[in-house]
Write an enzyme that holds these catalytic residues in place. Structure first.
Site, PDB file in Angstrom:
ATOM      1  N   LYS A  31     -14.250 -56.007 -30.188  1.00 33.15           N
ATOM      2  CA  LYS A  31     -13.876 -56.789 -29.006  1.00 33.15           C
ATOM      3  C   LYS A  31     -13.542 -58.202 -29.472  1.00 33.15           C
ATOM      4  O   LYS A  31     -14.312 -58.821 -30.208  1.00 33.15           O
ATOM      5  CB  LYS A  31     -15.014 -56.828 -27.984  1.00 33.15           C
ATOM      6  CG  LYS A  31     -15.410 -55.487 -27.397  1.00 33.15           C
ATOM      7  CD  LYS A  31     -14.330 -54.893 -26.534  1.00 33.15           C
ATOM      8  CE  LYS A  31     -14.169 -55.655 -25.231  1.00 33.15           C
ATOM      9  NZ  LYS A  31     -13.083 -55.092 -24.410  1.00 33.15           N
ATOM     10  N   SER A  69     -13.677 -61.052 -27.987  1.00 31.07           N
ATOM     11  CA  SER A  69     -14.679 -62.074 -27.635  1.00 31.07           C
ATOM     12  C   SER A  69     -15.858 -62.059 -28.596  1.00 31.07           C
ATOM     13  O   SER A  69     -16.423 -63.116 -28.905  1.00 31.07           O
ATOM     14  CB  SER A  69     -15.174 -61.856 -26.204  1.00 31.07           C
ATOM     15  OG  SER A  69     -14.122 -62.069 -25.293  1.00 31.07           O
ATOM     16  N   GLY A  80     -15.663 -60.843 -31.808  1.00 29.13           N
ATOM     17  CA  GLY A  80     -15.118 -61.256 -33.094  1.00 29.13           C
ATOM     18  C   GLY A  80     -15.065 -62.771 -33.216  1.00 29.13           C
ATOM     19  O   GLY A  80     -15.298 -63.334 -34.289  1.00 29.13           O
ATOM     20  N   LEU A 128     -21.491 -47.357 -35.725  1.00 32.22           N
ATOM     21  CA  LEU A 128     -20.897 -48.688 -35.851  1.00 32.22           C
ATOM     22  C   LEU A 128     -21.454 -49.366 -37.096  1.00 32.22           C
ATOM     23  O   LEU A 128     -22.654 -49.262 -37.372  1.00 32.22           O
ATOM     24  CB  LEU A 128     -21.234 -49.528 -34.617  1.00 32.22           C
ATOM     25  CG  LEU A 128     -20.890 -48.906 -33.267  1.00 32.22           C
ATOM     26  CD1 LEU A 128     -21.494 -49.716 -32.132  1.00 32.22           C
ATOM     27  CD2 LEU A 128     -19.387 -48.789 -33.108  1.00 32.22           C
ATOM     28  N   GLU A 129     -20.615 -50.046 -37.830  1.00 27.37           N
ATOM     29  CA  GLU A 129     -21.015 -50.804 -39.023  1.00 27.37           C
ATOM     30  C   GLU A 129     -20.973 -52.276 -38.637  1.00 27.37           C
ATOM     31  O   GLU A 129     -19.929 -52.908 -38.674  1.00 27.37           O
ATOM     32  CB  GLU A 129     -20.063 -50.499 -40.173  1.00 27.37           C
ATOM     33  CG  GLU A 129     -20.000 -49.023 -40.503  1.00 27.37           C
ATOM     34  CD  GLU A 129     -18.663 -48.609 -41.074  1.00 27.37           C
ATOM     35  OE1 GLU A 129     -17.653 -49.307 -40.844  1.00 27.37           O
ATOM     36  OE2 GLU A 129     -18.622 -47.584 -41.749  1.00 27.37           O
ATOM     37  N   GLN A 155     -13.849 -51.093 -28.607  1.00 25.10           N
ATOM     38  CA  GLN A 155     -12.913 -50.339 -27.777  1.00 25.10           C
ATOM     39  C   GLN A 155     -12.312 -49.216 -28.607  1.00 25.10           C
ATOM     40  O   GLN A 155     -12.041 -49.395 -29.789  1.00 25.10           O
ATOM     41  CB  GLN A 155     -11.834 -51.250 -27.216  1.00 25.10           C
ATOM     42  CG  GLN A 155     -11.135 -52.111 -28.231  1.00 25.10           C
ATOM     43  CD  GLN A 155     -10.398 -53.274 -27.604  1.00 25.10           C
ATOM     44  OE1 GLN A 155     -10.159 -53.305 -26.408  1.00 25.10           O
ATOM     45  NE2 GLN A 155     -10.024 -54.238 -28.418  1.00 25.10           N
ATOM     46  N   TYR A 203     -11.566 -31.850 -37.369  1.00 27.59           N
ATOM     47  CA  TYR A 203     -12.925 -32.191 -37.785  1.00 27.59           C
ATOM     48  C   TYR A 203     -13.886 -31.196 -37.137  1.00 27.59           C
ATOM     49  O   TYR A 203     -13.741 -30.853 -35.970  1.00 27.59           O
ATOM     50  CB  TYR A 203     -13.248 -33.615 -37.340  1.00 27.59           C
ATOM     51  CG  TYR A 203     -14.401 -34.245 -38.069  1.00 27.59           C
ATOM     52  CD1 TYR A 203     -14.221 -34.823 -39.316  1.00 27.59           C
ATOM     53  CD2 TYR A 203     -15.667 -34.275 -37.515  1.00 27.59           C
ATOM     54  CE1 TYR A 203     -15.269 -35.421 -39.997  1.00 27.59           C
ATOM     55  CE2 TYR A 203     -16.729 -34.871 -38.185  1.00 27.59           C
ATOM     56  CZ  TYR A 203     -16.522 -35.437 -39.425  1.00 27.59           C
ATOM     57  OH  TYR A 203     -17.567 -36.024 -40.093  1.00 27.59           O
ATOM     58  N   GLN A 210     -23.260 -36.003 -34.652  1.00 21.69           N
ATOM     59  CA  GLN A 210     -24.272 -37.013 -34.992  1.00 21.69           C
ATOM     60  C   GLN A 210     -24.838 -37.680 -33.745  1.00 21.69           C
ATOM     61  O   GLN A 210     -24.151 -37.882 -32.763  1.00 21.69           O
ATOM     62  CB  GLN A 210     -23.704 -38.053 -35.954  1.00 21.69           C
ATOM     63  CG  GLN A 210     -22.631 -38.935 -35.386  1.00 21.69           C
ATOM     64  CD  GLN A 210     -22.005 -39.840 -36.443  1.00 21.69           C
ATOM     65  OE1 GLN A 210     -22.322 -39.779 -37.621  1.00 21.69           O
ATOM     66  NE2 GLN A 210     -21.092 -40.696 -36.014  1.00 21.69           N
TER      67      GLN A 210
END
EC number: 3.5.4.30
Length: 190
Positions: free
Chosen positions: A101, A103, A105, A128-129, A148, A162, A174
């Site tokens: 996002k 904002s 970042g 997420l990393e 997003q 996959y 996962q």
């Protein structure tokens, strides 16, 4: 082809693109906002002298879950794994691209390091990393908009999406922030 808000809603309504839980207010002009789940995976810096992608290092990370109603504080220079609140299921002819996002970042939060691509056929929470490149701590609130997901239509359905046998889908299904399984792909040259 990048799907528009109309196309996203049509794919969701048809049951082809699965988002659970789904909140229509998260649909943007050409993406769907994703929210942060409540579990994080932090690195145990004292257990190993280094990270070796070729080795299984089960105690490299451990799960941390803030007390309900409390944030997770990501300190400057820290890297942790998080995950989306939502479970996503993509058919064989749709792929995804996770973006941060703007904002967030602008505050110094990076949502992913390199793994922003979601293969057709994937089903599960998206890991997420999360990195803080700012010089102040950032509070991460479970349930907050964290990124997003853009959905792309393939020119034809994937022959081996996959989750298919033989594809090596290590992260299919996962739940929560899932640690690296790079050791499963590592081949040593002799």
């Amino acid at each position: 082809m990048l799907l528009s808000d109309r196309d996203l809603r049509a794919e969701i309504s048809a049951g082809r693109l699965g988002i659970d839980p789904f909140d229509d207010s998260l649909v943007q002009p050409s993406s769907v906002d994703v929210r942060l789940d409540c579990m994080f995976r932090v690195f145990n810096n004292t257990r190993y002298t280094h990270i070796d992608p070729a080795q299984r290092q089960d105690e490299l990370t451990s799960v941390v879950e803030p007390t309900k109603g409390d944030p997770f504080v990501l300190h400057p220079g820290e890297f942790v794994l998080g995950s989306t609140l939502e479970i996503f299921s993509l058919p064989g002819d749709l792929a995804g691209r996770l973006e941060g996002k703007s904002s967030l970042g602008r505050l110094g939060l990076l949502t992913h390091s390199t793994a922003g691509f979601i293969d057709p056929g994937f089903s599960g929470h998206i890991t997420l990393e999360l990195s803080n490149v700012a010089n102040l701590p950032i509070t991460l609130w479970p349930g907050m908009k964290i990124g997003q997901l853009c959905i792309l239509k393939l020119t034809s359905p994937s022959e081996h999406p996959y989750g298919s046998s033989g594809v090596g889908s290590k992260y299919q299904g996962q739940r929560g922030p899932t640690p690296s399984r790079s050791y499963q792909n590592f081949i040593r040259s002799t």
